[in-house]
Structure formats: C-alpha cells, structure tokens
Motif scaffolding. Sequence first.
Motif, PDB file in Angstrom:
ATOM      1  N   LEU A  62      -2.919   3.254   4.919  1.00 54.96           N
ATOM      2  CA  LEU A  62      -4.360   3.184   5.152  1.00 54.96           C
ATOM      3  C   LEU A  62      -4.840   4.405   5.954  1.00 54.96           C
ATOM      4  CD1 LEU A  62      -6.787   1.334   4.554  1.00 54.96           C
ATOM      5  CD2 LEU A  62      -6.451   0.345   6.823  1.00 54.96           C
ATOM      6  N   GLU A 115     -13.692  -0.093   7.194  1.00 54.71           N
ATOM      7  CA  GLU A 115     -13.951  -1.520   7.393  1.00 54.71           C
ATOM      8  C   GLU A 115     -12.688  -2.371   7.312  1.00 54.71           C
ATOM      9  OE1 GLU A 115     -16.923  -2.265   4.404  1.00 54.71           O
ATOM     10  OE2 GLU A 115     -18.565  -1.672   5.744  1.00 54.71           O
ATOM     11  N   GLN A 116     -11.639  -1.851   6.703  1.00 56.76           N
ATOM     12  CA  GLN A 116     -10.401  -2.618   6.560  1.00 56.76           C
ATOM     13  C   GLN A 116      -9.420  -2.390   7.706  1.00 56.76           C
ATOM     14  OE1 GLN A 116     -10.527  -4.956   4.320  1.00 56.76           O
ATOM     15  NE2 GLN A 116     -12.482  -4.055   3.692  1.00 56.76           N
ATOM     16  N   LYS A 117      -9.664  -1.348   8.487  1.00 58.55           N
ATOM     17  CA  LYS A 117      -8.756  -1.047   9.603  1.00 58.55           C
ATOM     18  C   LYS A 117      -8.712  -2.221  10.569  1.00 58.55           C
ATOM     19  CE  LYS A 117      -8.715   3.186  11.232  1.00 58.55           C
ATOM     20  NZ  LYS A 117      -9.194   4.469  11.774  1.00 58.55           N
ATOM     21  N   LYS A 119      -7.862  -5.209   9.936  1.00 63.41           N
ATOM     22  CA  LYS A 119      -8.051  -6.500   9.276  1.00 63.41           C
ATOM     23  C   LYS A 119      -6.866  -6.915   8.414  1.00 63.41           C
ATOM     24  CE  LYS A 119     -13.084  -6.309   8.937  1.00 63.41           C
ATOM     25  NZ  LYS A 119     -14.223  -6.325   7.996  1.00 63.41           N
ATOM     26  N   ILE A 120      -6.034  -5.970   8.047  1.00 66.08           N
ATOM     27  CA  ILE A 120      -4.917  -6.278   7.151  1.00 66.08           C
ATOM     28  C   ILE A 120      -3.746  -6.778   7.985  1.00 66.08           C
ATOM     29  CG2 ILE A 120      -3.386  -5.397   5.360  1.00 66.08           C
ATOM     30  CD1 ILE A 120      -5.456  -3.135   4.898  1.00 66.08           C
ATOM     31  N   SER A 125      -4.721 -10.628   3.026  1.00 59.13           N
ATOM     32  CA  SER A 125      -5.745  -9.716   3.551  1.00 59.13           C
ATOM     33  C   SER A 125      -5.588  -8.312   2.957  1.00 59.13           C
ATOM     34  CB  SER A 125      -5.720  -9.680   5.077  1.00 59.13           C
ATOM     35  OG  SER A 125      -4.445  -9.327   5.568  1.00 59.13           O
ATOM     36  N   THR A 128      -7.493  -8.385  -0.315  1.00 58.67           N
ATOM     37  CA  THR A 128      -8.931  -8.257  -0.073  1.00 58.67           C
ATOM     38  C   THR A 128      -9.294  -6.795   0.211  1.00 58.67           C
ATOM     39  OG1 THR A 128      -9.023 -10.505   0.791  1.00 58.67           O
ATOM     40  CG2 THR A 128     -10.836  -9.039   1.396  1.00 58.67           C
ATOM     41  N   ALA A 129      -8.506  -6.151   1.043  1.00 57.43           N
ATOM     42  CA  ALA A 129      -8.748  -4.745   1.383  1.00 57.43           C
ATOM     43  C   ALA A 129      -8.578  -3.851   0.162  1.00 57.43           C
ATOM     44  CB  ALA A 129      -7.785  -4.316   2.494  1.00 57.43           C
ATOM     45  N   TYR A 130      -7.512  -4.091  -0.576  1.00 57.29           N
ATOM     46  CA  TYR A 130      -7.238  -3.298  -1.776  1.00 57.29           C
ATOM     47  C   TYR A 130      -8.417  -3.385  -2.744  1.00 57.29           C
ATOM     48  CZ  TYR A 130      -5.003  -1.881  -6.152  1.00 57.29           C
ATOM     49  OH  TYR A 130      -4.707  -1.258  -7.334  1.00 57.29           O
TER      50      TYR A 130
END
Length: 149
Positions: A62, A115-117, A119-120, A125, A128-130
Amino acid sequence: MRRIALVVGTMLLGIGAVMAQQEVAVQQQNLMKAQGKDMYGVFGKILKGEIAYDQAAVDAALADLEVQVTKIATTFTPNPKQNVKDASFGASQKIWQNKSDFESKIPPVSKAIAEQKGKIKDSASLKTAYDAIQDKCTGCHDDYRVKLK
C-alpha cells in the motif's frame, strides 16, 4: 563524401530518437508494472488464497502503491509515440490529446489509497480496500490503456 556523412548522420539521429522514445515507453510501462505488482502480486494473491495474509506485505504494498501513483503525471509527460516492443498493453495516444482529463484521474486514485491506510487488518478489509482502489484505477485504464495483444 559529404552526402554519405550527411545520410549516416541523419540515420544516427533517427535511430537515437527512436531509442529515446522506446526508453520513455519502457519507463511508463515499468511504473504501471510496479503498481500492478502491488495490486495483483500482493493484494490479488492474498485475496485468491495463493499466499497467506501478511500485514507487513500489505502495508508495504500500500505504501509503495501510494508513492508510485504520485509518479504517473510526470512519467507520462513525454509522449513516446510508440509502445514497448512485445508489450501486452500500451498507453493510448488519447493521454496526450486530453492530458488534463488523464491527470484528473490521478487524485481519486491517491485519495482511495490514502483512505485505506490503517483500515486493512485482514482479508475481508483488504478486499474492500482492493475494490475501492481498483475502481479508481479502472476509470483511467478504460480510457487510456490499449490492449496490444
């Protein structure tokens, strides 16, 4: 004799220009491949169950993806007017015909990544990020990537 020197000189300049254009196309392709390595080589393989979930690998991919995306605008500034020899995909000439639209697609990708930093935390999750990141990448690929093979 001067004619021969002029012809040879002109040919060498032409060859040099073609090689320079190919080098630019290779740089552009390498940038896209680096992003693909993060998206498909790490995220995709985890999501397919090909490799085990690894938080450190996810975080590194990421972070790398975030850095690579910032390089798109400058890497695609010069128009090589050709694609990488034997490549499966290439850059559409539409990039340079509508550069402002092309560049407008970059910030949403960066935003989706940012926005995904943090959260995975697991495969669910990550999925969702992918999907969120891929959705923004696809917007550009649909318009500005061409299938060569």
